[in-house]
Design a protein around this motif. Structure first.
Motif, PDB file in Angstrom:
ATOM      1  N   TYR A 123      -4.538  -9.335  -6.276  1.00  9.23           N
ATOM      2  CA  TYR A 123      -4.084 -10.987  -5.848  1.00  9.23           C
ATOM      3  C   TYR A 123      -2.592 -10.651  -5.104  1.00  9.23           C
ATOM      4  O   TYR A 123      -2.368 -10.996  -4.008  1.00  9.23           O
ATOM      5  N   TYR A 124      -1.737  -9.805  -5.569  1.00  7.38           N
ATOM      6  CA  TYR A 124      -0.651  -9.338  -5.053  1.00  7.38           C
ATOM      7  C   TYR A 124      -0.993  -8.744  -3.732  1.00  7.38           C
ATOM      8  O   TYR A 124      -0.049  -9.198  -2.426  1.00  7.38           O
ATOM      9  N   LEU A 125      -1.795  -7.948  -3.536  1.00  2.36           N
ATOM     10  CA  LEU A 125      -2.191  -7.100  -2.149  1.00  2.36           C
ATOM     11  C   LEU A 125      -2.506  -8.261  -1.228  1.00  2.36           C
ATOM     12  O   LEU A 125      -2.290  -8.111  -0.079  1.00  2.36           O
ATOM     13  N   VAL A 126      -3.511  -9.228  -1.787  1.00  2.00           N
ATOM     14  CA  VAL A 126      -3.944 -10.164  -0.911  1.00  2.00           C
ATOM     15  C   VAL A 126      -2.875 -11.046  -0.361  1.00  2.00           C
ATOM     16  O   VAL A 126      -2.793 -11.661   0.808  1.00  2.00           O
ATOM     17  N   ARG A 127      -2.150 -11.423  -1.177  1.00  2.00           N
ATOM     18  CA  ARG A 127      -0.676 -12.258  -0.994  1.00  2.00           C
ATOM     19  C   ARG A 127       0.072 -11.613   0.065  1.00  2.00           C
ATOM     20  O   ARG A 127       0.369 -12.310   1.068  1.00  2.00           O
ATOM     21  N   VAL A 128       0.425 -10.343  -0.117  1.00  5.70           N
ATOM     22  CA  VAL A 128       1.497  -9.601   1.010  1.00  5.70           C
ATOM     23  C   VAL A 128       0.743  -9.309   2.080  1.00  5.70           C
ATOM     24  O   VAL A 128       1.428  -9.015   3.230  1.00  5.70           O
ATOM     25  N   VAL A 142       5.952  -3.655  -9.183  1.00 11.56           N
ATOM     26  CA  VAL A 142       4.726  -4.506  -9.452  1.00 11.56           C
ATOM     27  C   VAL A 142       3.515  -3.714  -9.697  1.00 11.56           C
ATOM     28  O   VAL A 142       2.663  -3.932 -10.571  1.00 11.56           O
ATOM     29  N   ASN A 143       3.269  -2.660  -8.786  1.00 14.13           N
ATOM     30  CA  ASN A 143       2.101  -1.934  -9.171  1.00 14.13           C
ATOM     31  C   ASN A 143       1.943  -1.210 -10.376  1.00 14.13           C
ATOM     32  O   ASN A 143       0.947  -1.138 -11.202  1.00 14.13           O
ATOM     33  N   GLN A 144       3.186  -0.684 -10.856  1.00 13.35           N
ATOM     34  CA  GLN A 144       2.934   0.035 -12.220  1.00 13.35           C
ATOM     35  C   GLN A 144       2.920  -0.948 -13.346  1.00 13.35           C
ATOM     36  O   GLN A 144       2.010  -0.690 -14.439  1.00 13.35           O
ATOM     37  N   TRP A 145       3.420  -2.039 -13.519  1.00 16.55           N
ATOM     38  CA  TRP A 145       3.324  -3.187 -14.476  1.00 16.55           C
ATOM     39  C   TRP A 145       2.269  -3.876 -14.624  1.00 16.55           C
ATOM     40  O   TRP A 145       1.961  -4.645 -15.275  1.00 16.55           O
ATOM     41  N   THR A 146       1.422  -4.049 -13.243  1.00 19.24           N
ATOM     42  CA  THR A 146      -0.001  -4.599 -13.342  1.00 19.24           C
ATOM     43  C   THR A 146      -1.125  -3.539 -13.302  1.00 19.24           C
ATOM     44  O   THR A 146      -1.966  -3.303 -14.132  1.00 19.24           O
ATOM     45  N   ALA A 147      -1.120  -2.716 -12.132  1.00 16.27           N
ATOM     46  CA  ALA A 147      -2.374  -1.951 -11.941  1.00 16.27           C
ATOM     47  C   ALA A 147      -2.393  -0.711 -12.656  1.00 16.27           C
ATOM     48  O   ALA A 147      -3.546  -0.227 -13.464  1.00 16.27           O
ATOM     49  N   LEU A 148      -1.167  -0.061 -12.933  1.00 16.56           N
ATOM     50  CA  LEU A 148      -1.049   1.242 -13.976  1.00 16.56           C
ATOM     51  C   LEU A 148      -1.244   0.698 -15.269  1.00 16.56           C
ATOM     52  O   LEU A 148      -2.313   1.338 -15.963  1.00 16.56           O
ATOM     53  N   VAL A 149      -0.792  -0.422 -15.822  1.00 11.57           N
ATOM     54  CA  VAL A 149      -0.976  -0.460 -17.134  1.00 11.57           C
ATOM     55  C   VAL A 149      -2.229  -1.012 -17.455  1.00 11.57           C
ATOM     56  O   VAL A 149      -2.809  -0.765 -18.507  1.00 11.57           O
ATOM     57  N   VAL A 185      -5.175  -5.901 -13.558  1.00 11.70           N
ATOM     58  CA  VAL A 185      -5.526  -5.480 -12.190  1.00 11.70           C
ATOM     59  C   VAL A 185      -5.886  -6.405 -11.239  1.00 11.70           C
ATOM     60  O   VAL A 185      -5.756  -6.386  -9.992  1.00 11.70           O
ATOM     61  N   SER A 186      -6.412  -7.430 -11.771  1.00  8.80           N
ATOM     62  CA  SER A 186      -6.614  -8.878 -10.756  1.00  8.80           C
ATOM     63  C   SER A 186      -5.327  -9.295 -10.537  1.00  8.80           C
ATOM     64  O   SER A 186      -5.385  -9.703  -9.218  1.00  8.80           O
ATOM     65  N   LEU A 187      -4.347  -9.267 -11.077  1.00  8.25           N
ATOM     66  CA  LEU A 187      -3.078  -9.928 -10.746  1.00  8.25           C
ATOM     67  C   LEU A 187      -2.673  -8.942  -9.688  1.00  8.25           C
ATOM     68  O   LEU A 187      -1.861  -9.292  -8.635  1.00  8.25           O
ATOM     69  N   LEU A 199       0.953  -1.084   0.144  1.00 15.09           N
ATOM     70  CA  LEU A 199      -0.101   0.161   0.033  1.00 15.09           C
ATOM     71  C   LEU A 199       0.730   1.410   0.045  1.00 15.09           C
ATOM     72  O   LEU A 199       0.504   2.204  -0.708  1.00 15.09           O
ATOM     73  N   LEU A 200       2.272   0.982   0.796  1.00 14.65           N
ATOM     74  CA  LEU A 200       2.812   2.200   0.749  1.00 14.65           C
ATOM     75  C   LEU A 200       3.375   2.796  -0.736  1.00 14.65           C
ATOM     76  O   LEU A 200       3.568   3.807  -1.112  1.00 14.65           O
ATOM     77  N   ALA A 201       3.803   1.504  -1.505  1.00 13.07           N
ATOM     78  CA  ALA A 201       4.098   1.840  -2.970  1.00 13.07           C
ATOM     79  C   ALA A 201       3.068   2.233  -3.682  1.00 13.07           C
ATOM     80  O   ALA A 201       3.264   3.131  -4.512  1.00 13.07           O
ATOM     81  N   VAL A 202       1.833   1.906  -3.446  1.00 13.18           N
ATOM     82  CA  VAL A 202       0.481   2.459  -4.053  1.00 13.18           C
ATOM     83  C   VAL A 202       0.464   3.741  -3.757  1.00 13.18           C
ATOM     84  O   VAL A 202       0.298   4.892  -4.748  1.00 13.18           O
TER      85      VAL A 202
END
Length: 430
Positions: free
Chosen positions: A209-214, A317-324, A204-206, A89-92
């Motif tokens: 999933y990353y947030l849930v995982r970490v 990870v945020n940029q390459w999944t959520a941002l894109v 975005v789903s990935l 979340l800090l990275a977001v």
């Protein structure tokens, strides 16, 4: 007879400076942030027609100020958020300004296709800046910090001296694995020349999933410094209320100023005779990435190099999944159809960014980021500025890809572990 002995009064204790309370110490930094952000908001609300360069400066500084406030609040929020979710979340939070600017371009491109290239420009620029400059710069800071910490006999346990490198914990294989998966998915983008909404939903789903995982990853008690430390020292209720208020106000400021700042960038580039595509690609990310770099550098200076690099890795990870992934969604909501189109130049930029991502992941498969690879990463990044031609950029892309393939082959075991890490409950010890 001698009289009574005189009363001896103890000497007054030397005056001591009473430390100021956290709330008092917060007045100056938050006051400065409010003042800088307020001038941008005031200009936005009054609708004053500013010269492009003045608009770039005013709105840009206001966004940076709001971004720093978000970063402080994000760090303080680690006290109330357990596990690795805080890092994610800090990275977001740190790259929220970048999201706002990028999504504005993508949304507006739905009704004005001429703005579509700028969405890709900001996204590719921020991604390459993060890896090509951010990672090597962090290693340089770690080297300088090591000498200072060694003088105090408290070396950073995450730093290796021969060869000089930052060692990452096994938990970071989750980020590496997700980056590998996202990179494989995004290979269809340069092949099709567009970013489809369906791919956006998957990416975005990935990320979710990353947030849930970490969220289930155990981390150490956060060590806050500076303004974040003062926020964290407030009573629990006051801290939570202050953090929520900062999040809300700073996010509103960034969202309100994304549009005028974006237009100022385009107009400013034309006024300066500079390619406005390049100005959006590099100047906007410099402003939006600043708080993120500062947070990571603070971790390194405090002797927590792995945590600093981990923040930049989480941001990638945020940029390459959520941002894109959100770009085509914003484009569709803006009325632009089911795909965000890319022209030849944007496709070239995307290939360059994707191959750099693969090389960055390959470098970290051994869970070490050493100085030799940092130099190579920065040299290839800088080469695109020294040799800006299309042919040179394709050559650099080929160089990224070739080095990545070699490292994947040499570090096959690390590749397999990284790919499996996001789906394991806990990683086996090596």
């Amino acid at each position: 007879m001698p009289g009574p002995a005189p009363t001896v009064r103890p000497a007054p204790a030397p005056a001591t400076t009473r430390p100021r309370r956290p709330a008092v110490r917060l007045l100056l930094p938050l006051g400065i942030v409010v003042a800088v952000a307020a001038q941008g908001v005031a200009l936005r609300l009054t609708g004053v027609d500013l010269p492009p360069l003045v608009g770039m400066l005013s709105f840009g500084l206001a966004i940076v100020a709001a971004a720093f406030a978000l970063a402080w609040a994000g760090e303080a929020a680690e006290l109330d958020i357990s596990g690795g979710l805080a890092v994610g979340l800090l990275a977001v939070v740190a790259i929220l300004p970048e999201y706002a600017i990028d999504l504005y371009f993508a949304f507006s491109a739905g009704s004005d296709p001429s703005l579509a290239p700028y969405a890709a420009a900001n996204m590719t620029g921020s991604n390459r800046l993060l890896l090509g400059f951010g990672w090597p710069f962090l290693l340089l800071v770690a080297f300088l910090a090591l000498r200072a910490l060694r003088a105090r006999r408290s070396p950073d346990p995450d730093v290796r001296r021969r060869p000089f490198a930052i060692a990452l914990p096994r938990e970071n294989r989750t980020e590496l694995g997700l980056l590998l998966i996202a990179s494989a998915l995004t290979l269809v983008i340069p092949l099709t020349g567009r970013i489809d909404v369906a791919l956006g939903v998957v990416l975005v789903s990935l990320f979710v999933y990353y947030l849930v995982r970490v969220a289930h990853t155990e981390t150490e008690e956060p060590e806050l410094v500076g303004v974040a430390r003062d926020l964290g020292a407030l009573p629990t209720r006051a801290r939570r209320a202050t953090v929520v208020a900062i999040f809300a106000v700073a996010a509103l400021v960034i969202l309100a100023l994304a549009e005028p700042f974006a237009h100022s960038l385009i107009s400013g580039g034309r006024a300066l005779g500079v390619d406005d595509f390049l100005l959006v690609q590099w100047l906007a990310p410099l402003a939006s990435e600043a708080p993120e770099f500062v947070i990571a550098v603070l971790f390194v200076v405090r002797g927590r190099a792995a945590a600093g690099l981990g923040i930049l890795l989480a941001s990638k990870v945020n940029q390459w999944t959520a941002l894109v992934g959100t770009l085509p969604l914003a484009h569709a909501i803006g009325g632009g159809g089911w795909a965000l189109p890319l022209d030849g130049r944007q496709t070239e930029e995307f290939v360059l960014t994707a191959t750099q991502t693969l090389l960055g992941v390959a470098m970290l498969l051994s869970l070490r980021f050493d100085w030799r690879w940092a130099v190579a990463l920065f040299a290839l990044f800088a080469a695109t500025f020294v040799f800006p031609s299309t042919d040179a950029r394709w050559i650099v892309s080929a160089g990224y890809a070739l080095l990545a393939v070699v490292l994947f082959a040499v570090r096959g075991r690390g590749f397999a572990r990284a790919l499996a890490a996001p789906f394991r409950r806990s990683e086996p010890r090596p």
